[in-house]
Design a protein around this motif. Structure first.
Motif, PDB file in Angstrom:
ATOM      1  N   ALA A 132       0.836  -1.204   0.000  1.00  0.00           N
ATOM      2  CA  ALA A 132       0.000   0.000   0.000  1.00  0.00           C
ATOM      3  C   ALA A 132       0.870   1.252   0.000  1.00  0.00           C
ATOM      4  CB  ALA A 132      -0.925  -0.014   1.214  1.00  0.00           C
ATOM      5  N   ARG A 133       1.933   1.251   0.801  1.00  0.00           N
ATOM      6  CA  ARG A 133       2.816   2.427   0.841  1.00  0.00           C
ATOM      7  C   ARG A 133       3.540   2.612  -0.477  1.00  0.00           C
ATOM      8  NH1 ARG A 133       7.589   2.681   5.223  1.00  0.00           N
ATOM      9  NH2 ARG A 133       8.319   0.922   3.959  1.00  0.00           N
ATOM     10  N   PHE A 134       3.979   1.518  -1.082  1.00  0.00           N
ATOM     11  CA  PHE A 134       4.683   1.616  -2.368  1.00  0.00           C
ATOM     12  C   PHE A 134       3.774   2.236  -3.427  1.00  0.00           C
ATOM     13  CE2 PHE A 134       5.854   0.049  -6.532  1.00  0.00           C
ATOM     14  CZ  PHE A 134       7.216   0.275  -6.564  1.00  0.00           C
ATOM     15  N   ASN A 135       2.532   1.758  -3.501  1.00  0.00           N
ATOM     16  CA  ASN A 135       1.605   2.271  -4.511  1.00  0.00           C
ATOM     17  C   ASN A 135       1.298   3.748  -4.303  1.00  0.00           C
ATOM     18  OD1 ASN A 135       1.443  -0.215  -5.748  1.00  0.00           O
ATOM     19  ND2 ASN A 135      -0.383  -0.843  -4.634  1.00  0.00           N
ATOM     20  N   SER A 136       1.253   4.188  -3.042  1.00  0.00           N
ATOM     21  CA  SER A 136       0.918   5.583  -2.758  1.00  0.00           C
ATOM     22  C   SER A 136       2.096   6.534  -2.983  1.00  0.00           C
ATOM     23  CB  SER A 136       0.424   5.722  -1.312  1.00  0.00           C
ATOM     24  OG  SER A 136       1.461   5.422  -0.393  1.00  0.00           O
ATOM     25  N   GLN A 137       3.319   5.979  -3.105  1.00  0.00           N
ATOM     26  CA  GLN A 137       4.508   6.817  -3.261  1.00  0.00           C
ATOM     27  C   GLN A 137       5.176   6.645  -4.624  1.00  0.00           C
ATOM     28  OE1 GLN A 137       7.016   5.743   0.071  1.00  0.00           O
ATOM     29  NE2 GLN A 137       5.782   6.895   1.535  1.00  0.00           N
ATOM     30  N   LEU A 138       4.448   6.100  -5.585  1.00  0.00           N
ATOM     31  CA  LEU A 138       5.040   5.825  -6.890  1.00  0.00           C
ATOM     32  C   LEU A 138       5.613   7.079  -7.547  1.00  0.00           C
ATOM     33  CD1 LEU A 138       2.664   3.243  -8.601  1.00  0.00           C
ATOM     34  CD2 LEU A 138       5.093   2.959  -8.065  1.00  0.00           C
ATOM     35  N   ASP A 139       4.906   8.185  -7.428  1.00  0.00           N
ATOM     36  CA  ASP A 139       5.304   9.394  -8.150  1.00  0.00           C
ATOM     37  C   ASP A 139       6.394  10.189  -7.442  1.00  0.00           C
ATOM     38  OD1 ASP A 139       3.412   8.820 -10.094  1.00  0.00           O
ATOM     39  OD2 ASP A 139       1.830   9.915  -9.013  1.00  0.00           O
ATOM     40  N   THR A 140       6.617   9.919  -6.158  1.00  0.00           N
ATOM     41  CA  THR A 140       7.567  10.728  -5.391  1.00  0.00           C
ATOM     42  C   THR A 140       8.799   9.958  -4.919  1.00  0.00           C
ATOM     43  OG1 THR A 140       6.343  10.262  -3.337  1.00  0.00           O
ATOM     44  CG2 THR A 140       5.716  12.235  -4.581  1.00  0.00           C
TER      45      THR A 140
END
Length: 257
Positions: A132-140
């Motif tokens: 979940a954290r990886f998916n939410s931080q893909l762009d940054t």
């Protein structure tokens, strides 16, 4: 592999009832690899339930290979999609979240009662939070590093430990406490802020020295020499590299001050 950033599904120009109509259907090729990885994780759980732990461990490693291929196939064939990214995450949760913890539980953690299933749950929850954290931080996120231990590497630690134990006829009950440490530790590392090298900066399309091909052949030879021990050792070293590099960075900061 973790899911890569993907393009949104194409919208069809035709307007029906005043709203844009989305194109139907999904890309077949990359999702075939994702489905195969999902099946491998599912098969690993079934094999463990039938005390076929070697097959279960191998199935998890097969899922890792297939998971690494689906993203590359999607990029090479320009078939990335939002559906594919979400499907890949769900497949990862089964193959690298549920399957490894259940295989380890069936092999030895069940001997410890509540402590055993607690360690298995910590790992499973860690994998879910990691994805979940990886998916939410893909762009940054910095593409050179993973924040927290990647779920496929954590799965390889558990599957490799089971494979080594079964291949060498080690009794599972005395290893239960070691399994608690590996399972719980891998789960906590997945949700940590420790950085691990992603190796995404390696250019697989560019030219390399001839010696690189020789090194690859030697690597395959070493793996084939004793797959359980070599694979477990490789991923254990990768897992330890994160905390060791973190300690090294901390020591440098202290010296700088």
């Amino acid at each position: 592999m973790e899911p890569e950033p993907s393009a949104e599904p194409t919208k069809v120009a035709d307007i029906e009832h005043g709203r844009p109509k989305r194109a139907r259907g999904i890309y077949l090729l990359p999702n075939l690899f994702t489905t195969a990885a999902l099946f491998a994780g599912f098969f690993g759980v079934l094999a463990a339930m039938n005390d076929q732990f070697e097959k279960a461990a191998i199935a998890i490693f097969v899922a890792m290979v297939l998971d690494g291929l689906d993203g590359r196939v999607a990029r090479l064939t320009n078939t990335q999609s939002a559906f594919g990214a979400e499907y890949d995450s769900l497949s990862d949760m089964v193959a690298f979240g549920l399957a490894p913890s259940l295989v380890m539980y069936e092999w030895t953690l069940s001997n410890l009662g509540k402590l055993g299933w607690l360690a298995a749950f910590i790992y499973t929850a860690g994998a879910a939070l990691r994805l979940a954290r990886f998916n939410s931080q893909l762009d940054t996120a910095d593409k050179r590093f993973f924040t927290g231990l990647p779920s496929p590497s954590a799965a390889a630690i558990l599957a490799g430990a089971v494979w080594v134990g079964v291949d060498n006829d080690l009794p599972s009950e005395p290893l239960a406490w070691v399994a608690v440490f590996l399972t719980g530790g891998a789960g906590l590392l997945m949700v940590s802020n420790i950085l691990f090298h992603s190796f995404k900066q390696i250019d697989f399309k560019g030219k390399v020295p001839f010696i690189s091909i020789v090194a690859v052949m030697l690597g395959f030879a070493v793996i084939l020499w004793d797959p359980p021990i070599v694979l477990f050792a490789v991923f254990l070293l990768y897992t330890l590299s994160g905390p060791l590099l973190a300690l090294r960075r901390l020591a440098r900061k202290r010296r700088a001050k």
